[in-house]
Design a protein around this motif. Structure first.
Motif, short mmCIF file in Angstrom:
data_model
loop_
_atom_site.label_atom_id
_atom_site.label_comp_id
_atom_site.label_asym_id
_atom_site.label_seq_id
_atom_site.Cartn_x
_atom_site.Cartn_y
_atom_site.Cartn_z
N VAL A 34 2.08 4.73 -3.04
CA VAL A 34 2.34 3.21 -3.06
C VAL A 34 1.25 2.64 -2.14
CG1 VAL A 34 3.92 1.55 -2.50
CG2 VAL A 34 4.67 3.55 -3.78
N GLY A 35 1.04 3.26 -1.03
CA GLY A 35 0.22 2.54 -0.01
C GLY A 35 -1.20 2.49 -0.64
N GLY A 36 -1.91 3.48 -1.34
CA GLY A 36 -2.90 3.49 -2.18
C GLY A 36 -3.03 2.26 -3.00
N ILE A 37 -2.00 2.07 -3.81
CA ILE A 37 -1.95 1.00 -4.74
C ILE A 37 -2.12 -0.37 -4.04
CG2 ILE A 37 -0.57 -0.38 -6.36
CD1 ILE A 37 0.56 2.32 -7.08
N PHE A 38 -1.41 -0.60 -2.94
CA PHE A 38 -1.52 -1.72 -2.08
C PHE A 38 -2.94 -1.85 -1.42
CE2 PHE A 38 3.27 -1.94 -2.30
CZ PHE A 38 3.64 -3.24 -2.33
N LEU A 39 -3.59 -0.85 -0.93
CA LEU A 39 -4.62 -1.07 -0.35
C LEU A 39 -5.73 -1.36 -1.45
CD1 LEU A 39 -4.36 1.92 2.12
CD2 LEU A 39 -4.85 -0.31 2.84
N ASP A 40 -5.58 -0.87 -2.77
CA ASP A 40 -6.57 -1.56 -3.75
C ASP A 40 -6.41 -2.82 -4.10
OD1 ASP A 40 -7.67 1.09 -3.66
OD2 ASP A 40 -6.75 1.99 -5.43
N ASP A 51 1.93 -2.99 7.61
CA ASP A 51 2.32 -1.33 7.88
C ASP A 51 2.66 -1.42 9.35
OD1 ASP A 51 2.47 1.46 8.20
OD2 ASP A 51 0.03 1.20 8.53
N ASN A 52 1.54 -1.90 10.25
CA ASN A 52 1.66 -1.70 11.73
C ASN A 52 2.87 -2.35 12.27
OD1 ASN A 52 -0.31 0.40 12.59
ND2 ASN A 52 -1.21 -0.53 11.16
N ALA A 53 3.22 -3.74 11.89
CA ALA A 53 4.18 -4.27 12.47
C ALA A 53 5.51 -3.57 11.93
CB ALA A 53 4.27 -5.67 11.78
N TYR A 87 3.27 6.35 6.86
CA TYR A 87 2.31 7.05 7.55
C TYR A 87 0.88 7.06 6.91
CZ TYR A 87 0.18 11.29 10.01
OH TYR A 87 -0.40 12.07 10.57
N MET A 88 0.77 7.23 5.80
CA MET A 88 -0.24 7.48 5.14
C MET A 88 -1.21 6.05 5.08
SD MET A 88 -1.22 10.59 4.59
CE MET A 88 -2.59 10.18 4.02
N VAL A 89 -0.71 4.91 5.15
CA VAL A 89 -1.22 3.57 4.98
C VAL A 89 -2.41 3.28 5.82
CG1 VAL A 89 -0.86 1.08 4.86
CG2 VAL A 89 0.86 2.50 3.77
N LEU A 94 -7.65 2.27 7.24
CA LEU A 94 -8.79 2.16 8.11
C LEU A 94 -10.16 2.60 7.71
CD1 LEU A 94 -6.91 3.46 11.57
CD2 LEU A 94 -7.69 1.31 10.82
N PRO A 95 -10.41 3.76 6.85
CA PRO A 95 -11.53 4.03 6.27
C PRO A 95 -11.77 2.86 5.42
CG PRO A 95 -10.26 6.09 6.39
CD PRO A 95 -9.34 4.82 6.88
N THR A 96 -10.99 2.12 4.44
CA THR A 96 -11.35 1.14 3.58
C THR A 96 -11.93 0.01 4.10
OG1 THR A 96 -9.27 0.25 3.61
CG2 THR A 96 -9.60 2.34 2.04
#
Length: 191
Positions: A34-40, A51-53, A87-89, A94-96
């Motif tokens: 799901v995090g990957g989808i949001f990052l895309d 995520d961090n908040a 965790y994976m977000v 960061l690399p994106t």
């Protein structure tokens, strides 16, 4: 390490530590997808801020509950699950961001530095956490963890919006395609 220490400080044993591991690990798979989808789909900086908040608030809930003598195993399992879900977000997010800020050799150097700091944190973080837990106790150490998320959110906010992702030139793409074609031919070639 921190969650395990909290479970053990609260009288938990091997079974509770095992359930804690499951509560953390199982959501990582779903959260990564799901995090990957949001990052895309959204600006990675904004996704990382959310995520961090959230992770900072989850972690801050632990010393607050401990201060009121209300920290339970259920609270720790829910916190571990929420932390695992997200965790994976940051790991993927960061690399994106780097390709939006840097190009060429600067990007290569930044990726190398990001990889080094990630690995150093993975090695040195548990050692430092163990020492701090021994001296201050786990709930006090969680305060520092929660504050670190707040600092990271402040840094992301200070960055402002990211520029759009740079598109690769056709020349670079065709070069990449020729390298991939060569690799495929070598792999498929009969010996």
């Amino acid at each position: 390490m921190l969650f395990r220490s909290l479970v053990l400080e609260r009288g938990g044993g091997a079974a509770e530590v095992g359930w804690l591991g499951a509560a953390f690990s199982a959501p990582v798979v779903i959260g990564g997808l799901v995090g990957g989808i949001f990052l895309d789909r959204f600006e990675p900086r904004k996704v990382l801020i959310v995520d961090n908040a959230i992770r900072g608030l989850v972690m801050a809930s632990i010393p607050v509950a401990a201060a009121f003598d209300a920290l339970t195993m259920a609270h720790l399992f829910v916190a571990a699950g929420a932390y695992g879900l997200l965790y994976m977000v940051s790991g993927a997010g960061l690399p994106t961001i780097l390709p939006r800020l840097l190009a060429g050799e600067e990007l290569v150097t930044a990726n190398a530095m990001e990889s080094i700091t990630w690995n150093l944190g993975g090695v040195g973080g548990p050692v430092l956490a163990g020492l701090l837990i021994a001296v201050l106790g786990a709930p006090a150490v969680v305060v520092f963890d929660a504050l670190s998320y707040g600092v990271f959110v402040a840094c992301l906010l200070a960055m402002g919006p990211l520029p759009p992702l740079r598109r690769r030139s056709e020349e670079h793409t065709s070069e990449l395609q020729s390298h991939l074609n060569l690799v495929c031919r070598l792999l498929l070639e009969k010996k």
